[in-house]
Design an enzyme around this catalytic site. Structure first.
Site, mmCIF file in Angstrom:
data_model
loop_
_atom_site.group_PDB
_atom_site.id
_atom_site.type_symbol
_atom_site.label_atom_id
_atom_site.label_comp_id
_atom_site.label_asym_id
_atom_site.label_seq_id
_atom_site.Cartn_x
_atom_site.Cartn_y
_atom_site.Cartn_z
ATOM 1 N N LEU A 10 0.842 -1.197 0.000
ATOM 2 C CA LEU A 10 0.000 0.000 0.000
ATOM 3 C C LEU A 10 0.877 1.247 0.000
ATOM 4 O O LEU A 10 1.650 1.473 0.928
ATOM 5 C CB LEU A 10 -0.932 -0.011 1.210
ATOM 6 C CG LEU A 10 -1.844 -1.239 1.338
ATOM 7 C CD1 LEU A 10 -2.852 -1.042 2.461
ATOM 8 C CD2 LEU A 10 -2.553 -1.540 0.024
ATOM 9 N N ALA A 11 0.739 2.063 -1.048
ATOM 10 C CA ALA A 11 1.603 3.235 -1.225
ATOM 11 C C ALA A 11 0.826 4.421 -1.764
ATOM 12 O O ALA A 11 1.356 5.244 -2.495
ATOM 13 C CB ALA A 11 2.752 2.887 -2.176
ATOM 14 N N GLY A 13 -0.973 6.709 0.178
ATOM 15 C CA GLY A 13 -1.197 7.802 1.120
ATOM 16 C C GLY A 13 -0.631 9.118 0.614
ATOM 17 O O GLY A 13 0.343 9.153 -0.140
ATOM 18 N N ARG A 17 2.190 15.247 5.925
ATOM 19 C CA ARG A 17 3.067 15.681 7.010
ATOM 20 C C ARG A 17 4.547 15.669 6.611
ATOM 21 O O ARG A 17 5.382 16.247 7.306
ATOM 22 C CB ARG A 17 2.844 14.800 8.243
ATOM 23 C CG ARG A 17 1.508 15.059 8.932
ATOM 24 C CD ARG A 17 1.198 13.998 9.962
ATOM 25 N NE ARG A 17 2.236 13.882 10.972
ATOM 26 C CZ ARG A 17 2.322 12.871 11.826
ATOM 27 N NH1 ARG A 17 1.442 11.881 11.776
ATOM 28 N NH2 ARG A 17 3.294 12.847 12.723
ATOM 29 N N ASN A 228 5.531 8.917 8.915
ATOM 30 C CA ASN A 228 4.518 9.880 8.486
ATOM 31 C C ASN A 228 5.056 11.301 8.430
ATOM 32 O O ASN A 228 4.352 12.201 7.970
ATOM 33 C CB ASN A 228 3.318 9.834 9.440
ATOM 34 C CG ASN A 228 2.540 8.542 9.308
ATOM 35 O OD1 ASN A 228 2.060 8.207 8.241
ATOM 36 N ND2 ASN A 228 2.447 7.794 10.396
ATOM 37 N N ARG A 317 34.100 7.367 -5.275
ATOM 38 C CA ARG A 317 32.848 7.526 -6.016
ATOM 39 C C ARG A 317 32.567 6.262 -6.836
ATOM 40 O O ARG A 317 33.418 5.374 -6.945
ATOM 41 C CB ARG A 317 32.929 8.770 -6.895
ATOM 42 C CG ARG A 317 32.967 10.075 -6.094
ATOM 43 C CD ARG A 317 33.274 11.255 -6.976
ATOM 44 N NE ARG A 317 32.290 11.400 -8.035
ATOM 45 C CZ ARG A 317 32.459 12.189 -9.104
ATOM 46 N NH1 ARG A 317 33.597 12.860 -9.255
ATOM 47 N NH2 ARG A 317 31.523 12.281 -10.014
ATOM 48 N N LYS A 335 37.203 8.102 -8.919
ATOM 49 C CA LYS A 335 35.912 7.871 -9.589
ATOM 50 C C LYS A 335 36.131 7.035 -10.831
ATOM 51 O O LYS A 335 36.970 7.369 -11.675
ATOM 52 C CB LYS A 335 35.267 9.219 -9.931
ATOM 53 C CG LYS A 335 33.843 9.129 -10.482
ATOM 54 C CD LYS A 335 33.774 8.992 -11.995
ATOM 55 C CE LYS A 335 34.328 10.175 -12.719
ATOM 56 N NZ LYS A 335 34.182 10.012 -14.212
ATOM 57 N N SER A 389 54.634 15.036 -8.275
ATOM 58 C CA SER A 389 53.628 15.899 -7.662
ATOM 59 C C SER A 389 53.186 17.006 -8.614
ATOM 60 O O SER A 389 53.960 17.499 -9.434
ATOM 61 C CB SER A 389 54.205 16.536 -6.390
ATOM 62 O OG SER A 389 54.512 15.546 -5.443
#
Length: 451
Positions: A10-11, A13, A17, A228, A317, A335, A389
Site C-alpha cells: 500500500l503506497a 497515502g 506531514r 509519516n 565515487r 571515480k 607531484s
C-alpha cells in the site's frame, strides 16, 4: 507443496506531514526508498506477484513500481486501507495462494518476520496479523486475543474501550490470508466507523464470525516503525543504522565509534575490517578483509580490496576499484578508476576514469584531466610508474610501465615505458628582483599613508 505467495504494498497515502513534493514512499532509509524496501521484502519471501497500490497524486510511485517489475493498481479516491487492498483485486485475478499486505511507509520489517507471517498460514490458521508491543501503545489499534491465544479482533483506538486500551499488543497493519478469503471478507467490510473509512482490520472479526482461525505473529517494535513525517523518517534511519552497526560488529568488523558510522542498505564488509569514526557508506560498497577505512571518508559504489587503506578524508565515487594492498590517502578522490595491487595515491589527488597499474605511485596534487566538456576520456598509468607531484595527465593518455613524470608537468602525449616526461617552462632566476619589488611597494605604501 508450498502455496504461492503474493504481496500487496500500500503506497497511496498523501503523506502531507512530510511536506514534500516527493511522494512519501520514495523517501529513503539507508540509501533505498521505502517503496524499494517493501518490494525487496516481498522478493525475499518468494512472492511471485507484487502489486503496488498508488494514488493519483503520486505517479512517480507507479513508475518506480513498474520499473521494479511490480504490478500497479490505482486507488482514487482513497477510502481507507480495506478499500486500498480491494483496488489490487483485479491485478491478482487468477492468483491462488496466500497474500500479505504491507505498507510502503514501514520499511524495516525483516524477511524472517514476514516469513513467520506467511508460515502461520500453513496450519489451520487462515488469517495472520503482525503485532508488536511499543513502549507507548497510545495511538495504535489493539490486537484482542482470546484465552486460547487466538486473535479475536483488531480494535482501532478511537473505537476501543478502557479495557481494550490497556492491551499492549498493537497492530502493525501487516496481515496475510489466502487471497480468496481476504477478498471475500473485504466485500463485507463497511465504513460505519468514526472516520467513515473501510478498515482492513475489520476482516479479523469477520473471519472469526465465519469460523476461521486467526493468530498474531509478534515482531520487535523497531521493525514496524511507520513513517509519516520527517521526524519519523529520521527515527527509521536511526533504527536502521543501529541494526546495521550491530550486524557489522557481530560479523567481525571493528567500528571504533559505531554511532558515527553510517551504512547503506547493501553495504557489504568482510571480517577484520577496521572503520574509524565519521565514515559514510553510500549504496554499492564492498570491502574485503583487512582493509582500514580511516576517519571522515565517504564511499559509494566502490570495491575495496584486501588490506587496502582508505583515507582519512578520502572520497571513493562509483566505479572506484582498489586492489589488494593499494592506498588512497587524505583528500584523494577516485571515480570510475582501478588502482592495481600496491598502487598508492596518498595525498590531494583526483583520479577519474583511469587505470593505475600495480605499484604505481601517484604524487600529491596529481589530476587526471578526464573531461573535455563533452566526453570523458581514460588515463592509463603503467605498472611501477611514478607520477610526480602536481602533474596534470590530460586524457586520453598512457603513461608507460616504469615511466616518470616530472613534478608540475602537464602531460598531453603518451609516455613510453621507462621514460621521463617533462612538460613545464624553464626556470629563470632574476637576481635582486625581489628586493627591488619590496622597496618599490614599501615606497608606494608610505606615500599612500602620508596622503
Amino acid at each position: 507443496m508450498a502455496r504461492a505467495r503474493a504481496v500487496i504494498l500500500l503506497a497511496a497515502g498523501h503523506g502531507t506531514r512530510m511536506k514534500s513534493a516527493l511522494p512519501k514512499p520514495l523517501h529513503g532509509v539507508g540509501g533505498r526508498s521505502m517503496l524499494d524496501w517493501g518490494l525487496a521484502l516481498a522478493d525475499s519471501c518468494g512472492a511471485s506477484v507484487k502489486v503496488v497500490v498508488w494514488g493519483a497524486h503520486g505517479p512517480q510511485v507507479r513508475e518506480r513500481a513498474e520499473e521494479a517489475g511490480a504490478l500497479t493498481a490505482l486507488q482514487d479516491p482513497p477510502m481507507g486501507t480495506g478499500h486500498a487492498v480491494l483496488c489490487a483485486k483485479e491485478a491478482l485475478t487468477g492468483f491462488d495462494g496466500d497474500v500479505a499486505v504491507l505498507f510502503a511507509d514501514t520499511p524495516l520489517i525483516r524477511p524472517e518476520t514476514l516469513e513467520a507471517v506467511f508460515s502461520a498460514l500453513e496450519g489451520p490458521v487462515k488469517l495472520a496479523v503482525l503485532g508488536f508491543e511499543p513502549a507507548r501503545p497510545t495511538g495504535y489499534g489493539r490486537l484482542v486475543e482470546g484465552p486460547d491465544g487466538a486473535l479475536e479482533a483488531i480494535v482501532e483506538e478511537k473505537e476501543a474501550g478502557a479495557d481494550q486500551k490497556a492491551i499492549r499488543l498493537c497492530n502493525s497493519g501487516v496481515l496475510a490470508a489466502p487471497a480468496s478469503l481476504m477478498f471475500e471478507l473485504l466485500s463485507q467490510v463497511t465504513n460505519d466507523n468514526a472516520k467513515g473509512e473501510y478498515y482492513l482490520t475489520d476482516i479479523v472479526a469477520l473471519a472469526r464470525k465465519a469460523g476461521h482461525s486467526a493468530r498474531a505473529v509478534r515482531a520487535d517494535a523497531s521493525e514496524v516503525l511507520g513513517v509519516n513525517s520527517r521526524i519519523d523518517l529520521a527515527a527509521a534511519e536511526a533504527a536502521f543504522q543501529t541494526r546495521a552497526r550491530r550486524a557489522a560488529m557481530e560479523a567481525g568488523v571493528t567500528l571504533i565509534a559505531p554511532e558515527t558510522v553510517f551504512f547503506s542498505h547493501d553495504t557489504c564488509i568482510a571480517n577484520d575490517v577496521v572503520i574509524e569514526p565519521h565514515v559514510v557508506f553510500g549504496p554499492g560498497v564492498r570491502i574485503e578483509t583487512g582493509a582500514v577505512i580511516h576517519a571522515f571518508s565517504h564511499l559509494e559504489g566502490a570495491a575495496v580490496g584486501e588490506s587496502v587503506s582508505v583515507g582519512p578524508y578520502a572520497r571513493l565515487r562509483p566505479g572506484a576499484q582498489l586492489s589488494k594492498g593499494s592506498r588512497v590517502g587524505n583528500f584523494v578522490e577516485v571515480k570510475n578508476a582501478v588502482l592495481g595491487e600496491g598502487a598508492k595515491a596518498n595525498h590531494l589527488s583526483y583520479i577519474g576514469d583511469a587505470d593505475i597499474g600495480p605499484k604505481a605511485n601517484i604524487g600529491a596534487g596529481t589530476i587526471t584531466c578526464n573531461y573535455d566538456g563533452f566526453f570523458k576520456h581514460r588515463t592509463v598509468v603503467g605498472e611501477g610508474a611514478f607520477i610526480g607531484s602536481n602533474s596534470a595527465l590530460v586524457a586520453p593518455v598512457t603513461i608507460g610501465k616504469g615511466a616518470f613524470t616530472g613534478s608540475g608537468s602537464v602531460v598531453t602525449s603518451d609516455v613510453p615505458d621507462d621514460a621521463l616526461a617533462l612538460s613545464r617552462g624553464c626556470q629563470e632566476n632574476k637576481e635582486g628582483w625581489a628586493a627591488r619589488f619590496r622597496k618599490a611597494m614599501q615606497a608606494r605604501k608610505d606615500k599612500s599613508t602620508k596622503s
